[in-house]
Motif scaffolding. Structure first.
Motif, short mmCIF file in Angstrom:
data_model
loop_
_atom_site.label_atom_id
_atom_site.label_comp_id
_atom_site.label_asym_id
_atom_site.label_seq_id
_atom_site.Cartn_x
_atom_site.Cartn_y
_atom_site.Cartn_z
N GLN A 1 0.85 -1.18 0.00
CA GLN A 1 0.00 0.00 0.00
C GLN A 1 0.89 1.24 0.00
OE1 GLN A 1 -2.06 -1.64 3.58
NE2 GLN A 1 -3.90 -0.77 2.62
N HIS A 2 0.55 2.19 -0.85
CA HIS A 2 1.33 3.42 -0.93
C HIS A 2 0.38 4.60 -1.00
CE1 HIS A 2 5.35 5.22 -1.70
NE2 HIS A 2 4.62 6.21 -2.19
N TYR A 3 0.55 5.55 -0.08
CA TYR A 3 -0.26 6.75 -0.03
C TYR A 3 0.65 7.95 -0.26
CZ TYR A 3 -3.14 3.34 2.45
OH TYR A 3 -3.84 2.23 2.80
N ARG A 4 0.13 8.91 -1.02
CA ARG A 4 0.98 10.04 -1.40
C ARG A 4 0.16 11.33 -1.39
NH1 ARG A 4 1.66 8.35 -6.00
NH2 ARG A 4 3.59 7.17 -5.83
N LEU A 5 0.70 12.38 -0.75
CA LEU A 5 0.12 13.71 -0.80
C LEU A 5 1.22 14.65 -1.29
CD1 LEU A 5 -2.18 15.72 -0.20
CD2 LEU A 5 -1.26 15.92 2.13
N LEU A 6 0.92 15.39 -2.36
CA LEU A 6 1.94 16.20 -3.02
C LEU A 6 1.38 17.56 -3.38
CD1 LEU A 6 4.61 16.62 -4.68
CD2 LEU A 6 3.45 15.48 -6.59
N THR A 7 2.17 18.60 -3.13
CA THR A 7 1.82 19.93 -3.60
C THR A 7 3.01 20.54 -4.32
OG1 THR A 7 1.12 22.16 -2.96
CG2 THR A 7 2.38 20.93 -1.33
N ARG A 8 2.74 21.06 -5.52
CA ARG A 8 3.75 21.73 -6.34
C ARG A 8 3.30 23.17 -6.54
NH1 ARG A 8 6.95 18.63 -9.85
NH2 ARG A 8 6.63 20.23 -11.44
N ALA B 1 10.97 38.96 -12.55
CA ALA B 1 11.36 38.15 -13.71
C ALA B 1 11.84 36.77 -13.30
CB ALA B 1 12.45 38.87 -14.49
N GLY B 2 11.88 36.48 -12.01
CA GLY B 2 12.30 35.17 -11.52
C GLY B 2 11.12 34.34 -11.07
N GLU B 3 11.41 33.10 -10.70
CA GLU B 3 10.37 32.19 -10.22
C GLU B 3 10.88 31.38 -9.04
OE1 GLU B 3 7.63 31.17 -14.15
OE2 GLU B 3 9.03 29.67 -13.37
N LEU B 4 10.00 31.19 -8.07
CA LEU B 4 10.30 30.33 -6.93
C LEU B 4 9.40 29.10 -7.01
CD1 LEU B 4 11.71 29.82 -4.18
CD2 LEU B 4 9.75 30.98 -3.10
N ASP C 1 11.41 20.43 -1.51
CA ASP C 1 12.24 20.87 -2.63
C ASP C 1 11.92 22.34 -2.91
OD1 ASP C 1 13.53 21.36 -5.03
OD2 ASP C 1 13.02 19.44 -5.90
N LEU C 2 12.92 23.21 -2.73
CA LEU C 2 12.79 24.63 -3.02
C LEU C 2 13.79 24.98 -4.12
CD1 LEU C 2 12.59 26.11 0.59
CD2 LEU C 2 10.70 25.78 -1.00
N ARG C 3 13.32 25.70 -5.14
CA ARG C 3 14.20 26.05 -6.25
C ARG C 3 13.86 27.46 -6.72
NH1 ARG C 3 12.50 22.64 -9.70
NH2 ARG C 3 11.67 23.82 -11.45
N TYR C 4 14.90 28.27 -6.90
CA TYR C 4 14.71 29.63 -7.38
C TYR C 4 15.41 29.78 -8.72
CZ TYR C 4 14.99 34.69 -7.87
OH TYR C 4 14.89 35.96 -8.35
N ALA C 5 14.62 30.13 -9.73
CA ALA C 5 15.15 30.40 -11.07
C ALA C 5 15.30 31.91 -11.21
CB ALA C 5 14.22 29.84 -12.14
N ALA C 6 16.51 32.38 -11.16
CA ALA C 6 16.77 33.81 -11.17
C ALA C 6 16.56 34.40 -12.56
CB ALA C 6 18.20 34.07 -10.70
N GLY D 1 22.96 37.04 -20.05
CA GLY D 1 22.80 35.80 -20.80
C GLY D 1 22.94 34.54 -19.99
N VAL D 2 23.12 34.66 -18.67
CA VAL D 2 23.32 33.49 -17.81
C VAL D 2 22.01 33.15 -17.10
CG1 VAL D 2 24.55 32.53 -15.83
CG2 VAL D 2 25.75 34.02 -17.46
N GLU D 3 21.57 31.91 -17.26
CA GLU D 3 20.43 31.40 -16.51
C GLU D 3 20.96 30.71 -15.25
OE1 GLU D 3 18.15 28.80 -18.94
OE2 GLU D 3 17.66 30.32 -20.43
N ALA D 4 20.64 31.27 -14.09
CA ALA D 4 21.13 30.73 -12.82
C ALA D 4 19.96 30.18 -12.02
CB ALA D 4 21.86 31.81 -12.03
N THR D 5 20.16 29.01 -11.46
CA THR D 5 19.16 28.37 -10.63
C THR D 5 19.83 27.82 -9.38
OG1 THR D 5 17.87 27.72 -12.57
CG2 THR D 5 17.37 26.60 -10.52
N ALA D 6 19.23 28.07 -8.23
CA ALA D 6 19.74 27.55 -6.96
C ALA D 6 18.61 26.81 -6.25
CB ALA D 6 20.28 28.67 -6.08
#
Length: 821
Positions: free
Chosen positions: A375-382, A389-392, A427-432, A437-442
């Motif tokens: 049995q596998h139960y999963r709760l996920l939020t994205r 101009a960035g995204e978190l 999982d936290l990710r910031y797309a700067a 011309g550089v795409e940076a993600t941390a």
């Protein structure tokens, strides 16, 4: 964790009031091919996670598009992608149609797995493969991993019957392959051999496979690669209308019956969806063994989703339930008739004198008393938040896996193994914003785990706690035809458990977990250790011209030992193996080089990828022997394996040649070849064992696959996209195997023929149904895959028919019907 979910929910509610007054653009339109609407086309905003797919009428709608210039890609496997650059104003509604031209080219398809931002396939420095829903439906599949194996060269599966497949990438598997569901790493006792992936295969819209350790965004357990299983988005279809589909299938070999119903609805930026699926099957059969006792199963899945998409970003929530009752094969049989036998006793069981299985019990949907329940139960939020101009991006997940193996015939309600694993993922990710011309993600991600043994009689692993955290930075820049990408990651993991004692249960006569006893030695002595590792990757792609792209990458991967490799000390009843771990193990580190060339020609798509991988601290199983070289049996009738650690080296290549002659519209000839060699670099073992220890276990042989398919370029009355196909799967003999203590033996080569046909029935612009028919192993050939665990389920040194172990599935006819709702 509850506070985190509450905080996120309040943020979502609070943002809604702000979003209502905001203005954003909408882009909608229709995608067609050969004058007909095209369903399931991916429509994506380049450089973001925004996207959708077209409905049955080929229509799509992108809401809340930021004002300004943007680029949209329309992509679908089998068609050349189309790119459109547009500029939209606030509150504008732009109608943008597209026409795709048929071709198997998929080099510009947008992928999201293993990259920090949505990336074109041809611009990925490491090999990435993608399969869409139609690719999955083309083949008869026992499970979702088998569907991926048939479509991705270099991807294999270790199997235990038709419903249990564990993915292997280029000769590496188990905890070296990270399996994901919609970006959430799948955690479900994956160290075990005898259960598969706890995911509803009817719910999967797309499969993406990354080969190699070059992805930095996942951390430990991705040294071989990543398999990401992506479900269908609930915002497909026309706004304000309830949409869905109903699927049913039947497979003749094991009389598999499958049914699935999914519904979805979206309006004003909110969307909802749900799916329920059920499958059941009898024992599978082949021309050597007949019906293989212990391979029947029944499986229930349910999924519910909800989400919102506004100018501030988006939030998606999903909950899933997986419940699988799976029989446990052990391979015991009569020595003369080779008919299967069954265990009826606990004490006094003699594996060579068990009663025969009645014929009626070989062909029934009723499960035998010895089975496992997963049995596998999963709760996920994205969640995705626009910050200028960035995204978190924020992902939070909770999953619980309950695994019970019922292996006591005299007390069938008593599980032999019962473990419960609870995992919290973050999982936290910031797309700067792009700068110079550089795409940076941390990013920062990891998990916390709590595993507990329940009411059981066998205890292969202790109760343990695990905490894992890792951070990374990824950079990408384009210099004309050259795209460069690279990054760095650091991981920390802490694994711990307390003294764990086992003693007799006077009520049942079996073992049980007991409190600490004075003078008694614990089965698992207390343990605590930190594991740390640095991962890195650097690579690039270079467009020699519009047709040829060269890619190269060098990556260092890291994997912490899993719980069974470090802490196991007991019998796994389903595997019939006593596992012994080693708490002194260090992490594995891999250094892999990839080099590839892809060509997109008017009449063909060609690619070749070569790799070399050197692993330090490679962990593998070896059978335990005594001072005289005889196998040790700590539990009578069960083999004993102890984990070892040494070096390893793997190298190989994959080639694809997908031909689509312009003079024969609708005809394609797809070809692929995969080759891998795995060398054991345990010099001490190779000195004592010679060539028997030269190679690594679970290495697939040379494999080639060809598919000839003809799809009618024009409708035949109401029948659209009608196709016929033939497939040939060639597996060479595997003479390079780990032969110490007869752990593996040579596997003969074989060739399998498959035939298929299908069509889409339409009434005007409305799709009525899709039909898929497939015949596998047309000539009912008796064969054994080298990665088939049942090959080694044998208790006799010789048999009257000269056959040893259990064979793979024989001829199978599959019929699948999908009806849109």
């Amino acid at each position: 964790m509850k506070q985190l979910f509450f905080l996120l929910f309040m943020l979502l509610i609070g943002s809604e009031s702000v979003a209502q007054s905001a203005t954003a653009a909408t882009i909608r339109g229709q995608v067609r091919a050969a004058g007909q609407p095209l369903e399931q086309v991916t429509v994506a905003l380049v450089g973001t996670a925004e996207g959708c797919t077209t409905n049955a009428q080929g229509r799509y709608e992108l809401r809340n598009v930021p004002a300004g210039a943007t680029e949209i890609v329309f992509s679908f496997v089998g068609y050349q992608p189309v790119r459109r650059r547009v500029t939209v104003a606030a509150a504008q509604t732009l109608v943008l149609d597209a026409t795709l031209v048929a071709t198997p080219a998929a080099l510009e398809e947008v992928v999201v797995t293993g990259v920090s931002r949505a990336t074109e396939l041809r611009r990925s420095p490491v090999p990435v493969a993608a399969l869409n829903r139609r690719d999955i439906n083309l083949n008869a599949n026992g499970n979702v991993i088998d569907a991926a194996v048939r479509g991705v060269p270099g991807l294999n599966a270790v199997t235990t019957g038709p419903n249990i497949s564990k993915p292997f990438i280029r000769g590496l598997g188990y905890n070296r392959v990270l399996t994901m569901y919609n970006g959430l790493r799948q955690e479900g006792q994956q160290w075990g051999d005898e259960h598969g992936i706890e995911i509803d295969q009817y719910d999967i819209e797309r499969i993406e496979v990354v080969k190699g350790p070059a992805s930095l965004i996942y951390g430990s357990d991705a040294v071989a690669g990543v398999v990401n299983l992506l479900p269908r988005r609930p915002d497909d279809g026309s706004e304000g209308q309830l949409h869905g589909d109903a699927l049913t299938e039947y497979q003749t070999n094991n009389n598999l019956l499958g049914a699935s119903v999914g519904l979805r609805y979206h309006r004003a930026g909110w969307h909802y969806g749900g799916r329920a699926s059920y499958r059941l099957a009898q024992n599978y059969r082949n021309p050597v063994d007949g019906r293989v006792y212990g391979t029947a199963f029944r499986e229930l899945n349910a999924t519910g989703t909800a989400g919102v998409d506004k100018t501030w970003g988006s939030s998606d929530w999903s909950a899933t339930l997986y419940d699988n009752h799976q029989e446990i094969p052990d391979g015991s049989r009569d020595s003369l008739s080779r008919r299967f036998t069954r265990q009826v006793l606990d004490e006094g069981d003699d594996i060579r004198n068990r009663p025969l299985v009645p014929t009626a019990e070989l062909s029934t949907y009723r499960l035998n008393p010895l089975y496992q329940r997963i049995q596998h139960y999963r709760l996920l939020t994205r969640n995705r938040f626009r910050l200028g101009a960035g995204e978190l991006h924020a992902l939070l997940g909770v999953q619980q896996n309950r695994r019970r193996e019922y292996n006591h015939p005299t007390l069938p309600e008593q599980p032999g193994l019962s473990v419960q694993l609870t995992t919290y993922n973050y999982d936290l990710r910031y797309a700067a914003p792009t700068l110079l011309g550089v795409e940076a993600t941390a990013g920062l991600n990891g998990m916390a785990q709590r595993n507990r043994n329940q009411d059981a009689t066998d205890f292969p692993i202790p109760d343990y706690n695990l905490f894992d955290i890792g951070g990374y930075i990824h950079l990408k820049k384009t210099f004309g035809r050259l795209d460069l990408a690279g990054g760095l990651r650091y991981d920390t993991r802490y694994l711990t458990w307390n003294d764990f004692y086992v003693g007799p249960n006077p009520a049942t006569g079996f073992e049980q977990q007991v409190p600490a006893a004075l003078g008694k030695k614990p089965q698992f002595a207390a343990f605590g250790r930190w594991y740390r590792g640095v991962s890195a990757s650097v690579g690039g792609t270079y467009a020699l011209n519009e047709r040829y792209v060269l890619r190269a990458n060098v990556a260092r991967g890291y994997r912490a030992p899993n719980i069974t490799e470090v802490g196991s000390n007991g019998l796994d009843p389903g595997a019939h193996i006593v596992y012994l771990g080693n708490r002194t193990f260090n992490p594995e580190f891999s250094l892999q080089q990839d080099l590839g060339l892809a060509a997109r020609l008017p009449w063909a798509d060609l690619s070749v990828d070569a790799f070399h991988n050197r692993i330090t601290g490679y962990i593998y199983q070896a059978r335990l022997t005594d001072a005289n070289g005889q196998p040790v049996e700590l539990v009578p009738g069960n083999a004993t394996y102890q984990y070892q650690q040494s070096g390893a080296r793997l190298y190989g290549a994959e080639l694809t040649a997908n031909l689509h002659p312009t003079a024969l519209p609708g005809f394609v000839l797809n070809n692929s070849l995969a080759y891998v060699v795995g060398l054991n670099q345990n010099n001490a073992l190779r000195t004592t064992e010679g060539n028997a220890a030269k190679y690594l276990p679970f290495i697939p042989p040379l494999q080639a696959r060809s598919e000839a398919r003809y799809t009618t370029p024009r409708p035949l009355g109401p029948f659209h996209a009608t196709y016929v196909r033939a497939t040939v799967d060639i597996n060479a003999a595997q003479n390079r195997f780990y032969a110490v203590d007869n752990t593996e033996t040579r596997t003969a080569g074989y060739t399998l023929l498959g035939l298929g046909a299908g069509t889409t029935l339409r009434s005007g612009q409305r799709e009525v149904a899709q039909l898929f028919v497939q015949v596998d192993n047309v000539f009912n050939m008796a064969y054994q895959s080298h990665l088939n665990r049942l090959k080694y389920f044998e208790y006799y040194t010789a048999s009257p028919n000269g056959r040893s172990g259990i064979y793979n599935q024989g001829r199978n006819v599959s019929v699948k019907v999908v009806v849109p709702l």
